[in-house]
Design an enzyme around this catalytic site. Structure first.
Site, PDB file in Angstrom:
ATOM      1  N   PHE A 227       0.806  -1.220   0.000  1.00  0.00           N
ATOM      2  CA  PHE A 227       0.000   0.000   0.000  1.00  0.00           C
ATOM      3  C   PHE A 227       0.840   1.271   0.000  1.00  0.00           C
ATOM      4  O   PHE A 227       0.377   2.335  -0.392  1.00  0.00           O
ATOM      5  CB  PHE A 227      -0.950   0.006   1.219  1.00  0.00           C
TER       6      PHE A 227
ATOM      7  N   LYS B 105      -1.025  -7.039  -9.350  1.00  0.00           N
ATOM      8  CA  LYS B 105      -2.016  -7.106  -8.267  1.00  0.00           C
ATOM      9  C   LYS B 105      -1.623  -6.021  -7.267  1.00  0.00           C
ATOM     10  O   LYS B 105      -0.759  -6.226  -6.410  1.00  0.00           O
ATOM     11  CB  LYS B 105      -1.959  -8.496  -7.619  1.00  0.00           C
TER      12      LYS B 105
ATOM     13  N   GLU C 112      -4.910  -3.694  -2.155  1.00  0.00           N
ATOM     14  CA  GLU C 112      -6.362  -3.440  -2.148  1.00  0.00           C
ATOM     15  C   GLU C 112      -6.702  -2.178  -1.363  1.00  0.00           C
ATOM     16  O   GLU C 112      -7.831  -1.701  -1.409  1.00  0.00           O
ATOM     17  CB  GLU C 112      -7.109  -4.661  -1.588  1.00  0.00           C
TER      18      GLU C 112
ATOM     19  N   SER D 282       5.270  -6.983   3.431  1.00  0.00           N
ATOM     20  CA  SER D 282       5.836  -7.304   4.742  1.00  0.00           C
ATOM     21  C   SER D 282       6.623  -8.616   4.672  1.00  0.00           C
ATOM     22  O   SER D 282       6.391  -9.451   3.793  1.00  0.00           O
ATOM     23  CB  SER D 282       4.707  -7.413   5.764  1.00  0.00           C
TER      24      SER D 282
ATOM     25  N   CYS E 246       9.441   2.007   3.473  1.00  0.00           N
ATOM     26  CA  CYS E 246      10.362   0.910   3.817  1.00  0.00           C
ATOM     27  C   CYS E 246      11.766   1.442   4.022  1.00  0.00           C
ATOM     28  O   CYS E 246      12.632   0.743   4.534  1.00  0.00           O
ATOM     29  CB  CYS E 246      10.363  -0.136   2.725  1.00  0.00           C
TER      30      CYS E 246
ATOM     31  N   GLU F 232       9.052  -3.971  13.149  1.00  0.00           N
ATOM     32  CA  GLU F 232       8.774  -2.912  12.178  1.00  0.00           C
ATOM     33  C   GLU F 232       7.426  -2.302  12.563  1.00  0.00           C
ATOM     34  O   GLU F 232       6.398  -2.982  12.519  1.00  0.00           O
ATOM     35  CB  GLU F 232       8.693  -3.483  10.758  1.00  0.00           C
TER      36      GLU F 232
HETATM   37  P1  NAD Z   1       1.470  -6.590   3.019  1.00  0.00           P
HETATM   38  O1  NAD Z   1       2.503  -7.653   3.127  1.00  0.00           O
HETATM   39  O2  NAD Z   1       0.329  -6.615   3.973  1.00  0.00           O
HETATM   40  O3  NAD Z   1       0.806  -6.619   1.544  1.00  0.00           O
HETATM   41  C1  NAD Z   1       1.592  -6.614   0.382  1.00  0.00           C
HETATM   42  C2  NAD Z   1       0.803  -7.316  -0.731  1.00  0.00           C
HETATM   43  O4  NAD Z   1       0.560  -8.662  -0.354  1.00  0.00           O
HETATM   44  C3  NAD Z   1      -0.554  -6.669  -0.994  1.00  0.00           C
HETATM   45  O5  NAD Z   1      -0.783  -6.635  -2.382  1.00  0.00           O
HETATM   46  C4  NAD Z   1      -1.515  -7.609  -0.291  1.00  0.00           C
HETATM   47  O6  NAD Z   1      -2.784  -7.657  -0.898  1.00  0.00           O
HETATM   48  C5  NAD Z   1      -0.829  -8.950  -0.383  1.00  0.00           C
HETATM   49  N1  NAD Z   1      -1.143  -9.824   0.748  1.00  0.00           N
HETATM   50  C6  NAD Z   1      -1.494  -9.446   1.999  1.00  0.00           C
HETATM   51  N2  NAD Z   1      -1.692 -10.537   2.768  1.00  0.00           N
HETATM   52  C7  NAD Z   1      -1.468 -11.614   1.989  1.00  0.00           C
HETATM   53  C8  NAD Z   1      -1.500 -13.030   2.227  1.00  0.00           C
HETATM   54  N3  NAD Z   1      -1.826 -13.531   3.418  1.00  0.00           N
HETATM   55  N4  NAD Z   1      -1.198 -13.848   1.206  1.00  0.00           N
HETATM   56  C9  NAD Z   1      -0.870 -13.349   0.008  1.00  0.00           C
HETATM   57  N5  NAD Z   1      -0.823 -12.022  -0.273  1.00  0.00           N
HETATM   58  C10 NAD Z   1      -1.109 -11.170   0.712  1.00  0.00           C
HETATM   59  O7  NAD Z   1       2.244  -5.193   3.057  1.00  0.00           O
HETATM   60  P2  NAD Z   1       1.628  -3.727   3.140  1.00  0.00           P
HETATM   61  O8  NAD Z   1       1.085  -3.517   4.494  1.00  0.00           O
HETATM   62  O9  NAD Z   1       0.768  -3.459   1.964  1.00  0.00           O
HETATM   63  O10 NAD Z   1       2.955  -2.837   2.929  1.00  0.00           O
HETATM   64  C11 NAD Z   1       3.819  -2.508   3.969  1.00  0.00           C
HETATM   65  C12 NAD Z   1       4.987  -3.464   4.042  1.00  0.00           C
HETATM   66  O11 NAD Z   1       5.701  -3.473   2.811  1.00  0.00           O
HETATM   67  C13 NAD Z   1       6.007  -3.063   5.097  1.00  0.00           C
HETATM   68  O12 NAD Z   1       6.437  -4.232   5.761  1.00  0.00           O
HETATM   69  C14 NAD Z   1       7.131  -2.436   4.292  1.00  0.00           C
HETATM   70  O13 NAD Z   1       8.399  -2.475   4.887  1.00  0.00           O
HETATM   71  C15 NAD Z   1       7.086  -3.280   3.072  1.00  0.00           C
HETATM   72  N6  NAD Z   1       7.742  -2.615   1.954  1.00  0.00           N
HETATM   73  C16 NAD Z   1       8.990  -3.039   1.612  1.00  0.00           C
HETATM   74  C17 NAD Z   1       9.662  -2.418   0.592  1.00  0.00           C
HETATM   75  C18 NAD Z   1      11.035  -2.867   0.201  1.00  0.00           C
HETATM   76  O14 NAD Z   1      11.538  -2.378  -0.783  1.00  0.00           O
HETATM   77  N7  NAD Z   1      11.676  -3.791   0.902  1.00  0.00           N
HETATM   78  C19 NAD Z   1       9.061  -1.356  -0.102  1.00  0.00           C
HETATM   79  C20 NAD Z   1       7.785  -0.952   0.271  1.00  0.00           C
HETATM   80  C21 NAD Z   1       7.136  -1.600   1.306  1.00  0.00           C
END
Ligand code: NAD
Length: 497
Positions: free
Chosen positions: A150, A174, A177, A227, A282, A382
């Site tokens: 997000f 994808k 959401e 994450s 991040c 985090e």
């Molecule tokens: P998230 O892991 O909740 O979601 C990321 C994606 O995975 C979304 O598209 C979501 O719909 C999908 N998803 C969520 N739960 C899932 C599941 N159980 N099974 C399969 N897919 C699933 O992350 P977020 O809250 O959207 O974003 C924040 C996180 O992203 C933080 O941990 C941040 O550090 C990380 N991030 C990392 C970087 C990097 O470059 N390392 C960059 C941006 C964000």
């Protein structure tokens, strides 16, 4: 009445009726403003089938043609970047200037991908054996899947798809959401740029859509950002299913401040990198390691800057917006409670204070803790919110040890005027991206972005040369055009002669 966001498949909006959907909020008002369709497995499979059908023609489009589409997309994106930024602010909450910065960083990857004819050049060795030449080529993979978080609804997908498309792949994205609209607008811009329908598809949803991408055999690679627990799952499942996977995970970024540093610069940058985008980056700094004896002075300098930060609706003249959802705000707030309960000194309490926005928005103000220790959850986890922790360390070596002991290794920074210390830091630190007197060291598009340890699963970082490598696979051709003097039968293993 809320607006409906649906999938973009084969150059048009999906016409079906969704089995499930989710709410999209305006975080600055707390109101549901849109609903987003969640794809079933059938819808996901349809999108992949469309992308698969579009692949042969796009793969065979000349490099000139593909680069022309990329250049046209670059122009359209540049001309409409304010619109993309406004969509981001509406659904993510970050202030408009920050949203514009995100689009600009994505644009840089598009500009990098415009150079695809150069980036795909192979090698050629003439006459490796008598009358034999060898050359290498790189070819696209096919249908590639991109799953994004997000916090950067436009930039993170653009770390991947400009290069994937330029290299001749077809794409299914994808998006998160929570903020699905920015990518939908980018899909329209691709169409206007002349990209053939079916090359770029967007499917919305949650785990069901993600699992569909992981399991569909026609999806050749997965680029994931999110994450760490989900990144680990994506990597393990995707590779088990035979896909190429790059899965970028979470972070806990430390800023080491040495006693010889310019403390005003360090305090400015700790505030910028700790609270920009409400800490939902991040590459945010969430821990400042103050090397003795500067702790008291540095904490005072950070704290004295914080009251000037204006928190409010990102469409107004504010420095920091709300958190993305009420659930996430409550989680971050619970860390502030936990930090207080565990005995850290709460220097600035973000649970109280004024905001320039609707009282129902998902607000939490910048928070500063001092005397944090590494056994506290505000240190180890985090938090992904505007909570900055100061840990006191006795020496440079102790600071390096703390950073290297943390499971995450995304970004880190050192603030010092000692070149030797900075050089030793970059050598000894176990982190993928390092800043020297720069707090958020996000590499330019022509370098590659990625962390170490629990911040990245897979071998390839995003964009730059590694991005081109990820979205292509190599072939080496050994060729001989016969002349009348060919040598006849020889069953020996081929060697040069
Ligand atoms: P998230 O892991 O909740 O979601 C990321 C994606 O995975 C979304 O598209 C979501 O719909 C999908 N998803 C969520 N739960 C899932 C599941 N159980 N099974 C399969 N897919 C699933 O992350 P977020 O809250 O959207 O974003 C924040 C996180 O992203 C933080 O941990 C941040 O550090 C990380 N991030 C990392 C970087 C990097 O470059 N390392 C960059 C941006 C964000």
């Amino acid at each position: 009445m809320s607006t409906r966001v649906t999938h973009w498949i084969d150059g048009r909006l999906w016409q079906g009726t969704p089995e499930r959907s989710g709410d999209v909020y305006d975080p600055a008002t707390g109101k549901v403003t849109k609903t987003v369709d969640f794809a079933s497995r059938d819808v996901l499979d349809d999108a992949v089938a469309v992308a698969k059908a579009a692949f042969p023609a796009w793969r065979d489009a000349s490099l000139t043609r593909r680069a022309q589409v990329l250049f046209a997309f670059r122009e359209l994106l540049n001309a409409n970047k304010e619109k993309v930024a406004a969509l981001i602010t509406e659904e993510h909450g970050k202030v408009l200037s920050d949203a514009l910065g995100e689009v600009t960083r994505g644009l840089e990857v598009v500009e990098f991908a415009c150079g695809i004819p150069h980036l795909l050049k192979g090698g050629f060795s003439e006459g490796v054996s008598t009358g034999v030449d060898v050359y290498s080529i790189r070819q696209p993979l096919g249908v590639v899947g991109i799953i994004s978080p997000f916090n950067f609804p436009a930039m993170v997908p653009m770390w991947f798809f400009p290069i994937a498309i330029a290299a001749g792949n077809t794409v299914v994205v994808k998006p998160s959401e929570k903020d699905p609209s920015a990518v939908m607008y980018l899909a329209e811009l691709w169409q206007q740029a002349g990209l053939p329908d079916g090359v770029f598809n967007v499917v919305h949803g949650d785990k069901e859509a993600v699992d569909g991408l992981l399991e569909n055999k026609d999806v050749k690679s997965i680029s994931f950002v999110g994450s760490t627990p989900i990144a680990r799952y994506i990597y393990e499942t995707g590779t088990r299913n035979g896909k190429r996977v790059q899965a970028l995970g979470g972070a806990k970024n430390h800023m080491l401040v040495l006693p010889d540093a310019d403390l005003d610069l360090a305090a400015d940058q700790a505030v910028n990198a700790g609270f920009g985008s409400a800490g939902e980056r991040c590459m945010a700094i969430s821990v400042v390691l103050a090397v003795d004896p500067i702790g008291d002075e540095l904490v005072a300098k950070i704290a004295e800057r914080m009251p000037s930060l204006k928190v409010g609706d990102g469409r107004r003249a504010c420095d920091m917006g709300p958190l993305v959802t009420g659930v996430h705000r409550d989680k971050v707030r619970s860390y502030v409670d936990a930090g207080e309960a565990s005995g850290a000194s709460l220097v600035v309490d973000g649970r109280i204070g004024e905001v320039d926005g609707d009282p129902n928005g998902f607000w939490l103000l910048p928070t500063l803790f001092d005397h944090v220790t590494t056994d506290m959850s505000i240190y180890s986890d985090e938090i992904f919110g505007p909570v900055l922790s100061v840990v006191r360390v006795p020496s440079f070596e102790a600071g390096v040890e703390v950073i290297n002991a943390h499971p995450y290794g995304n970004g880190t920074a050192i603030f010092t005027n000692d070149g030797g210390a900075a050089r030793r830091f970059q050598n000894e630190i176990e982190v993928g991206m390092i800043g020297v007197n720069v707090p958020i060291p996000v590499p330019m598009a022509y370098y590659s972005f990625g962390g170490w340890k629990a911040s990245l699963f897979g071998d390839s970082h995003a964009h730059g040369a590694e991005g081109v490598h990820f979205f292509t696979r190599g072939k080496v051709v050994t060729s001989r055009w016969l002349d009348p003097s060919h040598g006849g039968i020889n069953l020996g293993f081929p060697t040069q002669s």
